[in-house]
Design an enzyme around this catalytic site. Structure first.
Site, short mmCIF file in Angstrom:
data_model
loop_
_atom_site.label_atom_id
_atom_site.label_comp_id
_atom_site.label_asym_id
_atom_site.label_seq_id
_atom_site.Cartn_x
_atom_site.Cartn_y
_atom_site.Cartn_z
N HIS A 9 4.37 9.36 10.17
CA HIS A 9 5.65 10.06 9.99
C HIS A 9 6.26 9.79 8.61
O HIS A 9 6.88 10.67 8.02
CB HIS A 9 6.63 9.67 11.10
N CYS A 65 1.34 6.54 4.19
CA CYS A 65 2.36 6.10 5.14
C CYS A 65 3.61 5.77 4.34
O CYS A 65 3.75 6.24 3.21
CB CYS A 65 1.86 4.93 6.01
N GLY A 68 2.10 2.67 2.22
CA GLY A 68 0.67 2.72 1.90
C GLY A 68 -0.05 1.45 2.32
O GLY A 68 -1.29 1.41 2.35
N ILE A 69 0.70 0.42 2.63
CA ILE A 69 0.10 -0.89 2.92
C ILE A 69 -0.61 -0.89 4.28
O ILE A 69 -1.76 -1.32 4.39
CB ILE A 69 1.16 -2.02 2.87
N GLY A 70 0.09 -0.42 5.31
CA GLY A 70 -0.53 -0.40 6.64
C GLY A 70 -1.79 0.46 6.64
O GLY A 70 -2.82 0.07 7.23
N HIS A 134 -20.63 -3.58 -11.60
CA HIS A 134 -19.73 -3.09 -10.55
C HIS A 134 -20.50 -2.82 -9.26
O HIS A 134 -20.00 -3.10 -8.16
CB HIS A 134 -19.00 -1.83 -11.02
#
Ligand code: RB5
Length: 142
Positions: A9, A65, A68-70, A134
């Site tokens: 949401h 979200c 953005g962390i979750g 990398h």
């Protein structure tokens, strides 16, 4: 290039802006939801997007979200997913070049649509460097 995009949401409005932008760019995008700004659980949508990336049905994923962390925490639980939380263009470029990130996470309560669209474009348009160092470092992820 095929994309999958998902949000909770907190990210719904920004997802709509990104979808419009991707359509203008002619990029085929699967929208896994959420369908509106009704409160919902972000790991559900992280799972849907990462499943499409892991199966190879899409090349890259975008998850939004509030912070953005979750989304980045949930996405990075999935094997083979390299989700990067980016709120600036430098990070979006570097994480493709160095980490070969396959999911971009952003927080709609952190940045507005202007920077977010520039970050999306940078993420999509920057290739992995293919540098041996990398590749080796990515291979060391457990
Ligand atoms: C939802 O209120 C919020 O917790 C979510 O969007 C996200 O920021 C979680 O990491």
């Amino acid at each position: 290039m095929k994309l999958a995009i998902g949000c909770d949401h907190g990210g719904f409005e920004l997802k709509q802006e990104i979808l419009k932008h991707l359509k203008e760019r002619g990029i085929e995008t699967t929208d896994v939801g959420c369908p509106d700004s009704t409160s919902c659980d972000y790991p559900v949508y992280a799972k849907k997007v990462t499943e499409l990336v892991r199966s190879g049905e899409v090349d890259l994923g975008i998850l939004i979200c509030g912070t953005g962390i979750g989304m980045s925490m949930a996405a990075n639980k999935e094997p083979g997913i390299r989700a990067a939380l980016c709120h600036d263009v430098f990070s979006a470029k570097a994480t493709k070049e160095h980490n070969n990130a396959n999911v971009l996470c952003m927080g709609a309560r952190v940045i507005g649509p202007g920077p977010a669209l520039m970050i999306v474009d940078t993420f999509l348009d920057t290739p992995f460097s293919e540098d041996e160092r990398h590749i080796r470092r990515i291979s060391l992820f457990s």
